[in-house]
Design a protein around this motif. Structure first.
Motif, mmCIF file in Angstrom:
data_model
loop_
_atom_site.group_PDB
_atom_site.id
_atom_site.type_symbol
_atom_site.label_atom_id
_atom_site.label_comp_id
_atom_site.label_asym_id
_atom_site.label_seq_id
_atom_site.Cartn_x
_atom_site.Cartn_y
_atom_site.Cartn_z
ATOM 1 N N ILE A 80 -10.572 -4.810 -11.949
ATOM 2 C CA ILE A 80 -11.096 -3.684 -11.225
ATOM 3 C C ILE A 80 -11.761 -4.461 -9.918
ATOM 4 C CG2 ILE A 80 -12.470 -1.722 -11.019
ATOM 5 C CD1 ILE A 80 -10.260 -1.545 -12.952
ATOM 6 N N GLN A 81 -10.726 -4.537 -8.722
ATOM 7 C CA GLN A 81 -11.272 -5.151 -7.440
ATOM 8 C C GLN A 81 -10.484 -4.481 -6.500
ATOM 9 O OE1 GLN A 81 -10.183 -8.953 -8.936
ATOM 10 N NE2 GLN A 81 -8.345 -8.850 -7.417
ATOM 11 N N GLY A 82 -11.002 -4.830 -5.212
ATOM 12 C CA GLY A 82 -10.311 -4.309 -3.906
ATOM 13 C C GLY A 82 -10.459 -3.065 -3.824
ATOM 14 N N LYS A 83 -10.026 -2.255 -2.646
ATOM 15 C CA LYS A 83 -10.516 -1.256 -2.283
ATOM 16 C C LYS A 83 -9.356 -0.073 -2.380
ATOM 17 C CE LYS A 83 -13.720 -3.045 0.936
ATOM 18 N NZ LYS A 83 -14.158 -2.949 2.512
ATOM 19 N N ARG A 84 -8.023 -0.431 -2.607
ATOM 20 C CA ARG A 84 -6.967 0.610 -2.706
ATOM 21 C C ARG A 84 -5.974 0.311 -3.455
ATOM 22 N NH1 ARG A 84 -2.667 -0.249 1.227
ATOM 23 N NH2 ARG A 84 -2.410 1.782 1.377
ATOM 24 N N LEU A 85 -5.112 1.365 -3.862
ATOM 25 C CA LEU A 85 -4.167 1.223 -4.753
ATOM 26 C C LEU A 85 -2.872 1.554 -3.897
ATOM 27 C CD1 LEU A 85 -3.328 1.477 -7.773
ATOM 28 C CD2 LEU A 85 -2.652 3.899 -7.578
ATOM 29 N N GLY A 86 -1.874 0.466 -4.096
ATOM 30 C CA GLY A 86 -0.709 0.580 -3.121
ATOM 31 C C GLY A 86 -0.053 1.791 -3.489
ATOM 32 N N ILE A 87 0.503 2.004 -2.175
ATOM 33 C CA ILE A 87 1.467 3.397 -2.133
ATOM 34 C C ILE A 87 2.698 3.211 -1.526
ATOM 35 C CG2 ILE A 87 1.544 5.567 -1.121
ATOM 36 C CD1 ILE A 87 -1.495 5.370 -0.525
ATOM 37 N N TYR A 88 3.724 3.702 -2.382
ATOM 38 C CA TYR A 88 5.051 3.799 -1.585
ATOM 39 C C TYR A 88 5.567 5.440 -1.397
ATOM 40 C CZ TYR A 88 8.088 4.090 -5.773
ATOM 41 O OH TYR A 88 8.767 4.625 -6.877
ATOM 42 N N TYR A 89 6.159 5.575 -0.509
ATOM 43 C CA TYR A 89 6.830 7.106 -0.361
ATOM 44 C C TYR A 89 8.199 7.041 -0.544
ATOM 45 C CZ TYR A 89 2.304 7.830 2.292
ATOM 46 O OH TYR A 89 1.075 7.774 2.561
ATOM 47 N N PHE A 90 8.712 7.878 -1.022
ATOM 48 C CA PHE A 90 10.145 7.831 -1.471
ATOM 49 C C PHE A 90 11.137 9.247 -1.205
ATOM 50 C CE2 PHE A 90 13.815 8.835 -4.479
ATOM 51 C CZ PHE A 90 14.633 7.960 -4.161
ATOM 52 N N GLU A 91 11.999 9.187 -0.368
ATOM 53 C CA GLU A 91 12.480 10.371 0.238
ATOM 54 C C GLU A 91 13.889 10.237 -0.495
ATOM 55 O OE1 GLU A 91 12.994 11.080 4.578
ATOM 56 O OE2 GLU A 91 15.385 10.582 4.218
#
Length: 334
Positions: A80-91
């Motif tokens: 549990i560290q860092g500030k954000r969860l990675g995101i990806y957008y899928f069309e």
């Protein structure tokens, strides 16, 4: 059954509903997943004991993503560290319009992992198999070095090691090419998922234009003598809405070919390769001497994944076996 350990980033996926384009989107369907997490969840659904090692932020998205994994029976080892969860957008694509992925994963919690943070001896305790993919070392040089750290320990402890080459050109941004990093990691592998088009781009192995699969894979095994088995999937007459699918399995002596499937209406193709990888790992654990059976199970698994929304294959062992035995065709199960 054998305990498998996987290592990779857990991502939030946002997809416009109803095959809308990203430029049209006013809302998104939300899923969690990504390569190694998809393999872990699918294996756990097959009844295999699985650990998944990752890093997530200390917020609702991090907790929600881990809860999703736990709901499949996966045991997350999370930093549990860092500030954000990675995101990806899928069309989602349709017909001749291909699908499209847009990544937003820079400076994610997973990218803040450092060498020495993970006690790999503890992680691999009681494990038989370690799975990783080429996505993780594509993200940062530090993560590539962490992969090598894991592979060194897994090899020393006698685990079977598998990898999906998963070449994503848009992810290699830190000044190194895939074929400068990956060969040093693939040398530890016993089992590899990859295609001929990745030979030079990922492994740095030049092959003749008309080389057979046997010739290509023989070159791979000559360069990486620890390799025992290589598998590859193939899409036939493919567009975004319909695909033919089959696969091959090379054990250094014989090339096994699977039956072909035709998926006439694709619901979601994201995670299909991960469904195949989970299927082949399950097959090799369950039928270690029957390569044809393992291959057929994996191809049937990836076929069914095309009918399931989200990253993770929700098909059961019995459903996959039923398809293998010819119980497809859209009949209602009563």
């Amino acid at each position: 059954m054998s305990r498998v350990v996987t290592f990779g980033e857990l991502l939030l996926r946002l997809s416009p509903p109803s095959h809308l384009r990203l430029t049209q989107a006013r809302s998104f369907d939300l899923y969690y997943g990504c390569a190694e997490a998809n393999v872990a969840a699918s294996l756990s659904k097959f009844g295999v004991s699985v650990k998944f090692i990752t890093a997530v932020p200390d917020n609702e998205l991090g907790e929600s993503s881990l809860s999703m994994l736990r709901s499949f029976g996966v045991e997350p080892i999370s930093f549990i560290q860092g500030k954000r969860l990675g995101i990806y957008y899928f069309e989602q694509g349709a017909s001749e319009r291909p699908g499209k992925v847009v990544y937003d994963r820079e400076d994610s919690s997973f990218s803040t992992l450092k060498k020495g943070m993970i006690n790999w001896e503890d992680a691999f305790k009681d494990a038989d198999w370690f799975h990783w993919s080429g996505i993780t070392p594509s993200l940062t040089l530090e993560l590539a070095e962490i992969c090598e750290e894991a592979l060194t320990v897994a090899s020393r402890m006698g685990l079977t090691i598998s990898a999906d080459l998963n070449f994503r050109p848009t992810l290699w941004k830190y000044g190194k090419k895939a074929n400068e990093i990956m060969p040093n990691l693939v040398q530890y592998c016993d089992f590899l998922l990859g295609g001929a088009d990745e030979s030079e781009n990922v492994l740095g192995i030049t092959v003749e234009e008309n080389a057979t699969r046997e010739e290509i894979y023989t070159k791979w095994m000559e360069k990486f003598p620890k390799l025992k088995n290589i598998v590859s999937t193939r899409r036939i007459k493919a567009n975004a809405s319909s695909n033919g699918l089959n696969a091959v399995f090379w054990d250094g002596k014989k090339l096994y070919r699977s039956q072909k499937y035709y998926v006439s209406h694709i619901i979601d193709r994201i995670g299909a390769g991960d469904a195949f990888m989970a299927g082949i790992i399950y097959g090799m654990i369950t039928w270690p001497e029957d390569h044809q059976m393992a291959l057929e199970f994996a191809v049937a698994a990836t076929c069914l994944k095309h009918s399931i929304s989200g990253d993770i294959n929700l098909a059961t062992v019995n459903e996959i076996k039923a398809l293998m035995e010819g119980s497809g065709g859209g009949r209602v199960s009563r």
